[in-house]
Scaffold this active site. Structure first.
Site, PDB file in Angstrom:
ATOM      1  N   HIS A 455     -17.925 -30.887  28.022  1.00 18.17           N
ATOM      2  CA  HIS A 455     -19.283 -31.361  27.415  1.00 18.17           C
ATOM      3  C   HIS A 455     -19.207 -32.706  26.930  1.00 18.17           C
ATOM      4  O   HIS A 455     -18.469 -32.921  25.798  1.00 18.17           O
ATOM      5  CB  HIS A 455     -19.441 -30.384  26.329  1.00 18.17           C
ATOM      6  CG  HIS A 455     -21.044 -30.637  25.449  1.00 18.17           C
ATOM      7  ND1 HIS A 455     -21.174 -30.258  24.370  1.00 18.17           N
ATOM      8  CD2 HIS A 455     -22.137 -31.077  26.088  1.00 18.17           C
ATOM      9  CE1 HIS A 455     -22.583 -30.946  23.939  1.00 18.17           C
ATOM     10  NE2 HIS A 455     -22.831 -31.309  25.165  1.00 18.17           N
ATOM     11  N   LEU A 466     -15.151 -35.940  23.808  1.00 16.66           N
ATOM     12  CA  LEU A 466     -15.474 -34.839  24.853  1.00 16.66           C
ATOM     13  C   LEU A 466     -15.000 -33.421  24.466  1.00 16.66           C
ATOM     14  O   LEU A 466     -13.795 -33.341  23.931  1.00 16.66           O
ATOM     15  CB  LEU A 466     -14.636 -35.027  26.107  1.00 16.66           C
ATOM     16  CG  LEU A 466     -14.365 -34.041  27.367  1.00 16.66           C
ATOM     17  CD1 LEU A 466     -15.659 -33.832  27.854  1.00 16.66           C
ATOM     18  CD2 LEU A 466     -13.288 -34.400  28.395  1.00 16.66           C
ATOM     19  N   GLU A 467     -15.983 -32.483  24.601  1.00 19.36           N
ATOM     20  CA  GLU A 467     -15.756 -31.230  23.855  1.00 19.36           C
ATOM     21  C   GLU A 467     -15.485 -30.281  25.105  1.00 19.36           C
ATOM     22  O   GLU A 467     -16.297 -30.144  25.960  1.00 19.36           O
ATOM     23  CB  GLU A 467     -17.065 -30.745  23.193  1.00 19.36           C
ATOM     24  CG  GLU A 467     -16.847 -29.496  22.639  1.00 19.36           C
ATOM     25  CD  GLU A 467     -18.411 -28.924  21.703  1.00 19.36           C
ATOM     26  OE1 GLU A 467     -18.249 -28.395  20.991  1.00 19.36           O
ATOM     27  OE2 GLU A 467     -19.537 -29.362  22.365  1.00 19.36           O
ATOM     28  N   ILE A 468     -14.211 -29.731  24.958  1.00 20.05           N
ATOM     29  CA  ILE A 468     -13.646 -29.105  26.295  1.00 20.05           C
ATOM     30  C   ILE A 468     -13.790 -27.280  25.587  1.00 20.05           C
ATOM     31  O   ILE A 468     -13.439 -27.158  24.852  1.00 20.05           O
ATOM     32  CB  ILE A 468     -12.232 -29.288  26.761  1.00 20.05           C
ATOM     33  CG1 ILE A 468     -12.287 -30.746  27.357  1.00 20.05           C
ATOM     34  CG2 ILE A 468     -11.814 -28.262  27.638  1.00 20.05           C
ATOM     35  CD1 ILE A 468     -10.749 -31.343  27.869  1.00 20.05           C
ATOM     36  N   TYR A 503     -19.341 -26.098  19.437  1.00 23.08           N
ATOM     37  CA  TYR A 503     -19.280 -26.191  18.090  1.00 23.08           C
ATOM     38  C   TYR A 503     -20.439 -27.449  17.795  1.00 23.08           C
ATOM     39  O   TYR A 503     -21.150 -27.345  16.950  1.00 23.08           O
ATOM     40  CB  TYR A 503     -17.935 -26.898  17.947  1.00 23.08           C
ATOM     41  CG  TYR A 503     -17.936 -27.648  16.624  1.00 23.08           C
ATOM     42  CD1 TYR A 503     -18.048 -26.918  15.456  1.00 23.08           C
ATOM     43  CD2 TYR A 503     -17.519 -28.942  16.505  1.00 23.08           C
ATOM     44  CE1 TYR A 503     -17.758 -27.408  14.006  1.00 23.08           C
ATOM     45  CE2 TYR A 503     -17.452 -29.445  14.964  1.00 23.08           C
ATOM     46  CZ  TYR A 503     -17.650 -28.730  14.097  1.00 23.08           C
ATOM     47  OH  TYR A 503     -17.770 -29.157  12.886  1.00 23.08           O
TER      48      TYR A 503
END
Length: 712
Positions: A455, A466-468, A503
């Site tokens: 994301h 960067l939200e993995i 999140y």
């Protein structure tokens, strides 16, 4: 020549036949050189010999590490500081060493290759001649303001006297890092050369200085006049107004930099440095500096975090596939071309989609060339690694495919099916979804272990997070590969568990919903945004929704409301605006008036559309609590449920993903500094007044009851 009881000295020396002493800096057991206690002690022991040894005619500082001269001071020293006097004492010790160099009768030359920041450049400022390489990794600057500090090892005082005052202010107030060419133009260094001739050039400069054949050029009179008392006060006054307009006074460091320069610019150097040390000490114990330093250590730790078993090694991404040529797809393509060595293959259903992505990439590199960050040839080589298509041709050669299309589960599932039909079982499929659970996308996959969420945040080129997202079946190999590639793209990476909204968006939505509800109650949208920006957010929630797109936000809302009920209940505002085709900035029609010549003006017709006929006055503190506390509460829920692995990840995710005020440390640091008791009591009061969306999470109640904290 140098005696040091340390078995691994940081400094080594070599004296040549011409009397030039080369001091090589190589701090052992550190990947980069840092200016620490050991360096200062070793040089102090060495300095006496230098001063009294007639065989030594000149001294050169050079690094023993590639691509790094000195990355800055040892920040860990500040963790032990309890009083302003202790902070002042740290830099006073550095002042003694650096002024000893500056006042020496023997010339000092610094030869910089690679990173030269903070105390590294302050060491350079003490020298008589500064040379840096054209190595792309050479970066010169004084970024202490990013840690809530000022350049306290003579940097604030000396840079403002070395170069033009406006340029010095710009560098110190922004923390800019310059390449050698830009530093040379400003006068921060004296020469820029190829790395292959760095030491030879330094020795030539030493010989000139020994022979007294070098005189530093003075600044042009047009720049020197800016340092005169009345004029410099006017320059600093203007800079102060700009700082206050941007920060609302939330960050004391920029103001302290301005105070220090204004006080000391035309005073004797000793007086100016004493004031600089005093102001550094005051900043070193400020809550803002403490929180910014916490962020520094958290991001440093995250760079080393694997999130999985350390024995699992990531796959190499040689070819990246991107599905969708919109802004997100184009942004992901751009950073991948610019930061990694991967080729990029993009598919869109329309020629226009691929063309727009190509134009986006072109505009990005045009800007990089104009700013002299890249040459035209370098930019061309990077951009040429991009190709586009309307089908899946070439995608069977991809190592990683990222889909970046609109939020529709069936479309994403079909794309995953299409990729798996290419009969390459090693392709990792990543979704850039902002809210749809990854397990739902992977539900029909042949290889669910290859499916993951990546994301990104818009604009991709600027937003650092960067939200993995890993679902229950994602393999460690897939996680390792996604994390490694994200870091190569220049992102700060956190790995979170699967779930609606993940999140960042999960904590953002209740914040936005609360702002919408305040608007319906009659608080003006200007007042809401003003209160939150004064609190420290880069933009208010209303402006943010306009920027992102009101329709985009609305697609996340039902997914979260379905998953979490009353906590995520919609106000109905976005649905009404979408029905009236009021989608935000992209269509020049949103909460804000984009036809007005005045910036940041609300379109008054939005109140009529939302049937808001009363306006009430509410103090900013109440507005902040109404909007912020649902976000804090949801962050606590996410930690309790294991969506995030630690408070650290939650703080970094909020700061880098949605702009939570950095000087407050992130949601978890903020809750701790405010007091868990206060947070729970405030939420309880808000619940009684406004409903269940404010009901305190169990984890907060437990922490209150046990008088515990998030960070143990």
């Amino acid at each position: 020549m140098m005696t040091n009881k340390n078995s691994q000295p940081a400094l080594s020396t070599e004296l040549d036949d011409g009397g030039i002493l080369t001091i090589t800096i190589n701090v052992q057991q550190e990947s980069m050189n840092i200016f620490n206690q050991q360096v200062m002690e070793e040089f102090t022991a060495l300095a006496n010999d230098i001063d009294h040894n007639d065989d030594i005619k000149a001294i050169i500082f050079i690094s023993g590490k590639s691509d790094c001269f000195i990355a800055g001071a040892d920040i860990t020293m500040l963790q032990q500081v309890q009083t302003a006097a202790e902070g002042t004492a740290i830099v006073e010790q550095a002042h003694v060493m650096l002024q000893g160099i500056a006042n020496s009768k023997k010339p000092y030359i610094v030869a910089i290759d690679g990173i030269c920041l903070g105390a590294g450049y302050e060491l350079s400022l003490a020298c008589d001649y500064r040379i840096a390489t054209n190595n792309p990794k050479t970066k010169i600057g004084l970024p202490e303001v990013m840690l809530g500090l000022l350049p306290g090892a003579t940097g604030t005082t000396k840079l403002s006297r070395l170069i033009s005052l406006p340029a010095a202010l710009d560098i110190m107030l922004t923390g800019k890092q310059l390449d050698a060419k830009r530093a040379l133009r400003l006068g921060m260094i004296d020469e820029a050369v190829s790395a292959s001739i760095l030491i030879d050039t330094a020795k030539k400069a030493a010989k000139k200085l020994i022979a007294k054949q070098y005189t530093r050029k003075k600044l042009p009179w047009s720049q020197r006049i800016l340092a005169l008392p009345l004029i410099s006060h006017a320059v600093i006054y203007t800079a102060r107004q700009q700082v206050l307009k941007k920060t609302f006074g939330n960050y004391p460091a920029p103001l302290a930099i301005l105070d220090t320069i204004q006080y000391g610019l035309n005073k004797p150097i000793k007086t100016a440095l004493a004031y600089e040390a005093k102001k550094f000490g005051e900043l070193s114990v400020s809550s803002e500096a403490k929180q910014l330093i916490n962020i520094y250590f958290a991001t440093t730790a995250l760079k080393k975090e694997t999130f999985i078993d350390n024995s699992v090694k990531p796959n190499t991404i040689s070819t990246l596939g991107i599905l969708g040529g919109g802004l997100m797809g184009a942004g992901i393509a751009t950073i991948s071309l610019d930061k990694t060595f991967a080729s990029v293959r993009m598919k869109d259903i329309h020629h226009e989609g691929v063309l727009k992505a190509q134009q986006h990439i072109g505009h990005y590199y045009k800007s990089r060339i104009k700013r002299r960050i890249l040459s035209a040839e370098q930019a061309k080589q990077k951009a040429n690694r991009f190709t586009g298509t309307l089908d899946y041709s070439g995608f069977n050669q991809c190592d990683l495919v990222i889909e970046a299309v609109f939020e529709d589960l069936s479309v994403k599932q079909q794309m995953l099916n299409d990729i798996e039909a290419l009969d390459n079982p090693n392709i990792i499929f990543a979704s850039n979804t902002s809210s749809i659970p990854i397990k739902d996308i992977a539900e029909k996959a042949k290889c669910p272990e290859n499916v993951i969420g990546m994301h990104y945040f818009s604009p991709v080129e600027k937003m650092p997070l960067l939200e993995i997202i890993k679902h229950a079946g994602t393999s460690e190999q897939t996680i390792a590969t996604a994390v490694e590639f994200g870091r190569k793209q220049g992102k700060t990476v956190i790995v979170v568990d699967d779930g609606a909204g993940f999140y960042v968006n999960r904590i953002l939505v209740p914040y936005i919903n609360a702002a919408m509800q305040l608007g319906l109650e009659g608080v003006t949208f200007e007042k809401i945004d003003q209160a939150l920006t004064r609190f420290g957010f880069p933009v208010g929630p209303i402006k943010l929704l306009d920027e992102v797109g009101i329709d985009i936000g609305s697609k996340i809302q039902p997914i979260l409301e379905n998953a979490f009920g009353e906590r995520m209940k919609s106000s109905g505002v976005q649905e009404t605006l979408i029905a009236n085709k009021r989608l935000g900035k992209k269509v020049k029609k949103g909460f804000y008036d984009y036809s007005s010549k005045q910036k940041n003006t609300i379109d008054d017709s939005v109140y009529e559309e939302l049937n808001i006929h009363q306006k009430i006055d509410m103090d900013e503190n109440t507005i902040v609590k109404r909007c912020l506390y649902p976000m804090l509460n949801e962050a606590a829920h996410c930690l309790a449920e294991g969506i995030i692995q630690s408070p650290r990840d939650g703080d970094i995710g909020a700061i880098f993903g949605i702009g939570f005020p950095p000087f407050l440390g992130g949601p978890f640091r903020y809750m701790e500094s405010t007091g868990i008791d206060t947070i729970v009591n405030t939420l309880t009061d808000l619940e009684q007044q406004h409903g269940g969306q404010y009901k305190p999470s169990n984890i907060l109640i437990e922490l209150k009851d046990h008088k515990s904290t998030f960070y143990k």
